[in-house]
Motif scaffolding. Structure first.
Motif, PDB file in Angstrom:
ATOM      1  N   SER A   1      -9.649  19.693  51.170  1.00 28.12           N
ATOM      2  CA  SER A   1     -10.279  18.572  51.883  1.00 28.12           C
ATOM      3  C   SER A   1     -11.635  18.223  51.269  1.00 28.12           C
ATOM      4  CB  SER A   1     -10.432  18.924  53.362  1.00 28.12           C
ATOM      5  OG  SER A   1     -11.084  17.880  54.056  1.00 28.12           O
ATOM      6  N   VAL A   2     -12.410  19.255  50.944  1.00 27.63           N
ATOM      7  CA  VAL A   2     -13.715  19.012  50.316  1.00 27.63           C
ATOM      8  C   VAL A   2     -13.534  18.371  48.945  1.00 27.63           C
ATOM      9  CG1 VAL A   2     -15.751  20.153  49.354  1.00 27.63           C
ATOM     10  CG2 VAL A   2     -14.884  20.833  51.596  1.00 27.63           C
ATOM     11  N   ASP A   3     -12.556  18.834  48.184  1.00 24.99           N
ATOM     12  CA  ASP A   3     -12.309  18.235  46.874  1.00 24.99           C
ATOM     13  C   ASP A   3     -11.916  16.763  47.010  1.00 24.99           C
ATOM     14  OD1 ASP A   3     -12.862  20.657  45.711  1.00 24.99           O
ATOM     15  OD2 ASP A   3     -10.753  21.257  45.511  1.00 24.99           O
ATOM     16  N   ALA A   4     -11.099  16.473  48.009  1.00 25.35           N
ATOM     17  CA  ALA A   4     -10.700  15.081  48.224  1.00 25.35           C
ATOM     18  C   ALA A   4     -11.912  14.213  48.568  1.00 25.35           C
ATOM     19  CB  ALA A   4      -9.647  14.995  49.328  1.00 25.35           C
ATOM     20  N   MET A   5     -12.790  14.727  49.440  1.00 23.55           N
ATOM     21  CA  MET A   5     -13.990  13.963  49.791  1.00 23.55           C
ATOM     22  C   MET A   5     -14.915  13.802  48.595  1.00 23.55           C
ATOM     23  SD  MET A   5     -14.929  15.149  53.690  1.00 23.55           S
ATOM     24  CE  MET A   5     -14.800  16.904  53.390  1.00 23.55           C
ATOM     25  N   GLN A   6     -15.010  14.849  47.775  1.00 20.33           N
ATOM     26  CA  GLN A   6     -15.841  14.723  46.580  1.00 20.33           C
ATOM     27  C   GLN A   6     -15.274  13.674  45.630  1.00 20.33           C
ATOM     28  OE1 GLN A   6     -16.063  18.665  44.957  1.00 20.33           O
ATOM     29  NE2 GLN A   6     -17.806  19.276  46.233  1.00 20.33           N
ATOM     30  N   ARG A   7     -13.955  13.690  45.440  1.00 18.78           N
ATOM     31  CA  ARG A   7     -13.360  12.690  44.558  1.00 18.78           C
ATOM     32  C   ARG A   7     -13.556  11.277  45.103  1.00 18.78           C
ATOM     33  NH1 ARG A   7      -9.302  16.712  44.167  1.00 18.78           N
ATOM     34  NH2 ARG A   7      -8.088  15.698  45.803  1.00 18.78           N
ATOM     35  N   GLU A   8     -13.453  11.136  46.408  1.00 21.69           N
ATOM     36  CA  GLU A   8     -13.664   9.819  46.999  1.00 21.69           C
ATOM     37  C   GLU A   8     -15.109   9.358  46.824  1.00 21.69           C
ATOM     38  OE1 GLU A   8     -12.991   6.247  48.878  1.00 21.69           O
ATOM     39  OE2 GLU A   8     -11.603   7.734  48.019  1.00 21.69           O
ATOM     40  N   ALA A   9     -16.041  10.300  47.006  1.00 17.83           N
ATOM     41  CA  ALA A   9     -17.451   9.946  46.813  1.00 17.83           C
ATOM     42  C   ALA A   9     -17.727   9.576  45.359  1.00 17.83           C
ATOM     43  CB  ALA A   9     -18.338  11.108  47.253  1.00 17.83           C
ATOM     44  N   LEU A  10     -17.137  10.330  44.458  1.00 19.25           N
ATOM     45  CA  LEU A  10     -17.312  10.015  43.042  1.00 19.25           C
ATOM     46  C   LEU A  10     -16.671   8.676  42.705  1.00 19.25           C
ATOM     47  CD1 LEU A  10     -16.638  13.509  41.412  1.00 19.25           C
ATOM     48  CD2 LEU A  10     -18.825  12.320  41.546  1.00 19.25           C
ATOM     49  N   ARG A  11     -15.542   8.381  43.330  1.00 21.53           N
ATOM     50  CA  ARG A  11     -14.886   7.109  43.053  1.00 21.53           C
ATOM     51  C   ARG A  11     -15.747   5.940  43.532  1.00 21.53           C
ATOM     52  NH1 ARG A  11     -12.292   3.279  45.346  1.00 21.53           N
ATOM     53  NH2 ARG A  11     -12.538   4.220  47.395  1.00 21.53           N
ATOM     54  N   ARG A  12     -16.375   6.094  44.696  1.00 19.67           N
ATOM     55  CA  ARG A  12     -17.208   5.000  45.222  1.00 19.67           C
ATOM     56  C   ARG A  12     -18.452   4.795  44.380  1.00 19.67           C
ATOM     57  NH1 ARG A  12     -16.483   7.480  50.364  1.00 19.67           N
ATOM     58  NH2 ARG A  12     -18.705   8.014  50.339  1.00 19.67           N
ATOM     59  N   HIS A  13     -19.050   5.914  43.932  1.00 17.97           N
ATOM     60  CA  HIS A  13     -20.311   5.791  43.208  1.00 17.97           C
ATOM     61  C   HIS A  13     -20.117   5.710  41.700  1.00 17.97           C
ATOM     62  CE1 HIS A  13     -22.939   6.427  46.674  1.00 17.97           C
ATOM     63  NE2 HIS A  13     -22.090   7.368  47.072  1.00 17.97           N
ATOM     64  N   GLY A  14     -19.067   6.327  41.197  1.00 20.76           N
ATOM     65  CA  GLY A  14     -18.909   6.343  39.747  1.00 20.76           C
ATOM     66  C   GLY A  14     -17.801   5.469  39.239  1.00 20.76           C
TER      67      GLY A  14
ATOM     68  N   ALA B   1     -19.753   0.553  53.730  1.00 24.92           N
ATOM     69  CA  ALA B   1     -18.342   0.868  53.977  1.00 24.92           C
ATOM     70  C   ALA B   1     -17.429   0.214  52.971  1.00 24.92           C
ATOM     71  CB  ALA B   1     -17.954   0.449  55.395  1.00 24.92           C
ATOM     72  N   ASP B   2     -17.808  -0.954  52.478  1.00 27.60           N
ATOM     73  CA  ASP B   2     -16.977  -1.672  51.515  1.00 27.60           C
ATOM     74  C   ASP B   2     -17.306  -1.300  50.075  1.00 27.60           C
ATOM     75  OD1 ASP B   2     -19.455  -2.758  51.375  1.00 27.60           O
ATOM     76  OD2 ASP B   2     -18.814  -4.860  51.594  1.00 27.60           O
TER      77      ASP B   2
ATOM     78  N   ALA C   1     -20.428  -1.476  48.648  1.00 30.73           N
ATOM     79  CA  ALA C   1     -21.625  -2.136  48.126  1.00 30.73           C
ATOM     80  C   ALA C   1     -22.821  -1.224  48.236  1.00 30.73           C
ATOM     81  CB  ALA C   1     -21.870  -3.437  48.884  1.00 30.73           C
ATOM     82  N   ASP C   2     -23.780  -1.370  47.338  1.00 34.28           N
ATOM     83  CA  ASP C   2     -24.960  -0.534  47.302  1.00 34.28           C
ATOM     84  C   ASP C   2     -26.030  -1.181  48.181  1.00 34.28           C
ATOM     85  OD1 ASP C   2     -26.994   1.160  46.718  1.00 34.28           O
ATOM     86  OD2 ASP C   2     -26.720   1.085  44.532  1.00 34.28           O
ATOM     87  N   ILE C   3     -26.632  -0.372  49.106  1.00 37.48           N
ATOM     88  CA  ILE C   3     -27.660  -0.920  49.988  1.00 37.48           C
ATOM     89  C   ILE C   3     -29.021  -0.338  49.682  1.00 37.48           C
ATOM     90  CG2 ILE C   3     -26.004  -1.308  51.851  1.00 37.48           C
ATOM     91  CD1 ILE C   3     -27.022   1.244  53.161  1.00 37.48           C
ATOM     92  N   GLY C   4     -29.154   0.533  48.642  1.00 32.59           N
ATOM     93  CA  GLY C   4     -30.468   0.938  48.206  1.00 32.59           C
ATOM     94  C   GLY C   4     -30.892   2.327  48.579  1.00 32.59           C
ATOM     95  N   LYS C   5     -30.090   3.124  49.307  1.00 29.94           N
ATOM     96  CA  LYS C   5     -30.461   4.489  49.679  1.00 29.94           C
ATOM     97  C   LYS C   5     -29.290   5.428  49.489  1.00 29.94           C
ATOM     98  CE  LYS C   5     -33.794   3.105  53.251  1.00 29.94           C
ATOM     99  NZ  LYS C   5     -34.152   3.240  54.662  1.00 29.94           N
ATOM    100  N   GLY C   6     -29.599   6.704  49.331  1.00 31.52           N
ATOM    101  CA  GLY C   6     -28.523   7.702  49.260  1.00 31.52           C
ATOM    102  C   GLY C   6     -28.683   8.641  48.084  1.00 31.52           C
ATOM    103  N   THR C   7     -27.873   9.689  48.067  1.00 29.22           N
ATOM    104  CA  THR C   7     -27.889  10.681  46.993  1.00 29.22           C
ATOM    105  C   THR C   7     -26.459  10.959  46.564  1.00 29.22           C
ATOM    106  OG1 THR C   7     -27.780  12.494  48.589  1.00 29.22           O
ATOM    107  CG2 THR C   7     -29.975  11.797  47.905  1.00 29.22           C
ATOM    108  N   SER C   8     -26.323  11.657  45.449  1.00 32.29           N
ATOM    109  CA  SER C   8     -24.995  12.067  44.987  1.00 32.29           C
ATOM    110  C   SER C   8     -25.105  13.436  44.352  1.00 32.29           C
ATOM    111  CB  SER C   8     -24.455  11.062  43.960  1.00 32.29           C
ATOM    112  OG  SER C   8     -25.277  11.056  42.815  1.00 32.29           O
TER     113      SER C   8
END
Length: 312
Positions: A122-135, A302-303, A305-312
């Protein structure tokens, strides 16, 4: 002149009595005839004369004592046998309870391990999703380079094994360093050169005996054992590398590290075998830990788009 015949005198000696057959074994005959030493024989005679000797007791008190001793011994033996018979079911029951506890503990450990595996997936899936959104499309490349995902593709299979007559020892040849000697055993630095040569030849991912290598992996030694990320490996060492199979194999064998492996084979009897494979599968690297993080200039909506805050 005729003379009178004279009788020949009898010169034979008088007949002696026949000798005993055992006359020459006087010492043995004496031992057989007097098996008991004279002193012991006299002592036995004195005891017999005084009425002191072995055998069964003759008085009533002695007979009663002997009977009491026999009864006591029989009671002790009977009680011991009864206790053993009574305790046998108890021991069997305790043994069965211990086995049940072990099985129960094993089942609990297996269930927790399954839960850990599920949470890790589950953690790997969330990491891949986060990487997909940001990378974006770089997520798969990043996961491949980090070794966090399973990899399947063409590549090479390289098997490195000790020589048949390999033995530990302390020689003085060119491979000796920090106690390592010129023997037919594969050393940790030999595997380091093999792995580095494959990386340089164009490998995209590498594993050794099923242990996935990353940029943080270390190949070390503990005695004669080779450790990969502190996990001991046993020969033969099977190295799988993902890449253009035939091209990767040729590039490695023509490299400095490939020639070094050939020298080990020719001079020390180290056994090697390399082949191009149509498909190899490498497992993900275990226990990858995020050690550093940098803040991004923005976070995703959610869609996406970048709103200017956050970390990865």
């Amino acid at each position: 002149m005729c003379g009178m015949s004279q009788q020949r005198p009898d010169r034979s000696s008088p007949r002696r009595p026949a000798a005993r057959p055992d006359a020459s074994m006087s010492l043995l005959t004496n031992v057989m005839d007097h098996s008991l030493d004279d002193g012991y024989a006299e002592a036995a005679e004195r005891k017999a004369a005084a009425g002191v000797g072995g055998g069964l007791p003759r008085t009533l008190r002695a007979k009663l004592g002997l009977a009491a001793g026999l009864v006591l011994a029989a009671v002790v033996v009977t009680v011991g046998a009864a206790q053993a018979r009574i305790s046998a079911p108890t021991l069997a029951k305790e043994r069965e309870e211990l086995i049940n506890r072990i099985q129960k503990g094993t089942d609990q450990a297996d269930a927790r391990q399954h839960r850990v595996d599920a949470l890790r997936d589950s953690v790997d899936a969330m990491q891949r999703e986060a990487l997909r959104r940001h990378g974006g499309d770089k997520a798969e490349l990043l996961a491949l380079l980090a070794g966090s995902t399973q990899v399947t593709g063409p590549g090479v299979k390289l098997v490195v094994d000790d020589a048949k007559d390999a033995a530990s020892g302390n020689g003085g040849g060119p491979r000796e360093s920090n106690g390592f000697s010129d023997t037919g055993r594969v050393r940790d630095r030999d595997m380091q050169r093999v792995v580095n040569g494959l990386w340089q030849a164009g490998a995209e991912a590498i594993s050794v005996n099923g242990q996935r290598l990353t940029s943080l992996s270390a190949i070390r030694a503990a005695g004669d054992a080779i450790l990969v990320d502190n996990k001991p490996l046993v020969p033969p060492y099977t190295v799988l590398a993902v890449g253009d199979g035939q091209r990767l194999s040729t590039a490695f064998q023509d490299s400095v590290d490939g020639r070094y492996l050939h020298v080990l084979q020719e001079n020390y009897g180290v056994r090697t075998r390399i082949s191009a494979e149509g498909e190899v599968t490498l497992p993900p690297a275990p226990s990858l830990i995020v050690r550093t993080a940098k803040p991004q200039t923005g976070a995703a909506k959610a869609d996406g788009a970048d709103i200017g805050k956050g970390t990865s």
